[in-house]
Design a protein around this motif. Structure first.
Motif, short mmCIF file in Angstrom:
data_model
loop_
_atom_site.label_atom_id
_atom_site.label_comp_id
_atom_site.label_asym_id
_atom_site.label_seq_id
_atom_site.Cartn_x
_atom_site.Cartn_y
_atom_site.Cartn_z
N HIS A 190 0.84 -1.21 0.00
CA HIS A 190 0.00 0.00 0.00
C HIS A 190 0.87 1.25 0.00
CE1 HIS A 190 -3.44 2.53 0.76
NE2 HIS A 190 -2.83 3.05 1.79
N HIS A 191 1.86 1.29 0.86
CA HIS A 191 2.78 2.42 0.95
C HIS A 191 3.55 2.56 -0.36
CE1 HIS A 191 6.13 4.82 2.65
NE2 HIS A 191 5.17 5.27 3.44
N PHE A 192 4.00 1.45 -0.91
CA PHE A 192 4.74 1.45 -2.18
C PHE A 192 3.89 2.04 -3.30
CE2 PHE A 192 5.53 -0.77 -6.19
CZ PHE A 192 6.88 -0.55 -6.39
N TRP A 193 2.64 1.60 -3.40
CA TRP A 193 1.79 2.09 -4.48
C TRP A 193 1.38 3.55 -4.29
CZ3 TRP A 193 1.66 0.53 -9.11
CH2 TRP A 193 1.96 -0.79 -9.40
N GLN A 194 1.21 3.99 -3.06
CA GLN A 194 0.91 5.40 -2.82
C GLN A 194 2.03 6.29 -3.33
OE1 GLN A 194 0.07 5.92 1.37
NE2 GLN A 194 -2.12 6.00 0.95
N LYS A 195 3.26 5.89 -3.08
CA LYS A 195 4.40 6.68 -3.57
C LYS A 195 4.42 6.70 -5.09
CE LYS A 195 8.43 6.29 -1.78
NZ LYS A 195 9.66 5.74 -1.18
N ARG A 196 4.15 5.56 -5.72
CA ARG A 196 4.18 5.50 -7.19
C ARG A 196 3.05 6.32 -7.80
NH1 ARG A 196 7.79 3.72 -4.81
NH2 ARG A 196 9.37 2.30 -5.57
N VAL A 197 1.86 6.22 -7.24
CA VAL A 197 0.71 6.95 -7.78
C VAL A 197 0.91 8.45 -7.62
CG1 VAL A 197 -1.76 7.41 -7.42
CG2 VAL A 197 -0.92 5.06 -7.53
N THR A 198 1.39 8.90 -6.47
CA THR A 198 1.61 10.34 -6.31
C THR A 198 2.70 10.84 -7.25
OG1 THR A 198 3.10 9.93 -4.42
CG2 THR A 198 0.80 10.49 -3.92
N SER A 199 3.74 10.03 -7.49
CA SER A 199 4.78 10.51 -8.41
C SER A 199 4.26 10.60 -9.83
CB SER A 199 6.05 9.68 -8.39
OG SER A 199 5.92 8.44 -7.89
N VAL A 200 3.44 9.65 -10.25
CA VAL A 200 2.88 9.70 -11.60
C VAL A 200 1.90 10.87 -11.71
CG1 VAL A 200 1.37 8.47 -13.21
CG2 VAL A 200 3.23 7.26 -12.10
N ALA A 201 1.10 11.11 -10.69
CA ALA A 201 0.15 12.22 -10.71
C ALA A 201 0.86 13.57 -10.72
CB ALA A 201 -0.78 12.14 -9.50
N LEU A 202 2.01 13.65 -10.07
CA LEU A 202 2.73 14.92 -10.00
C LEU A 202 3.34 15.34 -11.33
CD1 LEU A 202 4.35 14.66 -6.48
CD2 LEU A 202 2.80 16.44 -7.28
N VAL A 203 3.58 14.43 -12.24
CA VAL A 203 4.18 14.80 -13.53
C VAL A 203 3.28 15.76 -14.30
CG1 VAL A 203 5.01 13.94 -15.74
CG2 VAL A 203 5.66 12.77 -13.64
N PRO A 204 2.04 15.38 -14.65
CA PRO A 204 1.21 16.35 -15.40
C PRO A 204 0.80 17.55 -14.56
CG PRO A 204 -0.07 14.38 -14.90
CD PRO A 204 1.35 14.10 -14.48
N LEU A 205 0.56 17.33 -13.27
CA LEU A 205 0.16 18.45 -12.42
C LEU A 205 1.27 19.51 -12.35
CD1 LEU A 205 -1.61 16.55 -9.50
CD2 LEU A 205 -2.69 18.05 -11.19
N THR A 206 2.50 19.07 -12.21
CA THR A 206 3.62 20.01 -12.15
C THR A 206 3.77 20.75 -13.48
OG1 THR A 206 4.73 18.61 -10.53
CG2 THR A 206 6.09 20.22 -11.68
N LEU A 207 3.59 20.07 -14.58
CA LEU A 207 3.67 20.73 -15.89
C LEU A 207 2.60 21.80 -16.03
CD1 LEU A 207 4.42 17.67 -18.19
CD2 LEU A 207 6.01 19.47 -17.47
N ILE A 208 1.40 21.52 -15.55
CA ILE A 208 0.32 22.52 -15.60
C ILE A 208 0.68 23.72 -14.75
CG2 ILE A 208 -2.07 22.96 -14.90
CD1 ILE A 208 -2.63 20.00 -15.66
#
Length: 126
Positions: A21-39
């Motif tokens: 669960h902890h592992f996937w939370q880190k992966r999901v937040t990192s993937v979500a941060l890519v487009p959000l940061t670009l915006i």
């Protein structure tokens, strides 16, 4: 020699039974941060040269405010998870580890509250 099958050992999730669960939370937040940061970077690049009122209007637009808030909260959550792993891996005395994990949690909660307050204040002009 273990009586468990390799699949059984994998499904065990370690001693805490919560590792994936902890592992996937880190992966999901990192993937979500890519487009959000670009915006958010695109919005920040659009601000120079604008008047103060125009910049506030741009940052207060609902879609921009939502993107900014999502980026900040995802980033803070990702930071919380990462710092927790660092503390758990490199601090070996239990009282110090517990104090630092608590401090990390309170700091991240305080940062999240401050960010939400700032975006709401900017967005609604409170």
């Amino acid at each position: 020699m273990s009586m468990r099958t390799p699949l059984g050992r994998v499904r065990g999730l370690g001693s805490a039974h919560d590792g994936t669960h902890h592992f996937w939370q880190k992966r999901v937040t990192s993937v979500a941060l890519v487009p959000l940061t670009l915006i958010v970077v695109g919005v920040v690049i659009a601000i120079p040269g604008r008047s103060h009122a125009d910049a506030v209007a741009l940052l207060g637009h609902p879609l921009v405010a939502i993107a900014l808030l999502a980026t900040l909260l995802a980033g803070i959550h990702h930071m919380h998870l990462g710092m927790q792993v660092v503390i758990e891996d490199y601090i070996h005395t239990e009282p110090t580890k517990t104090a630092l994990v608590l401090a990390n949690t309170f700091f991240c909660a305080l940062m999240a509250i401050a960010c939400v307050w700032a975006v709401v204040k900017l967005s609604f002009g409170i």
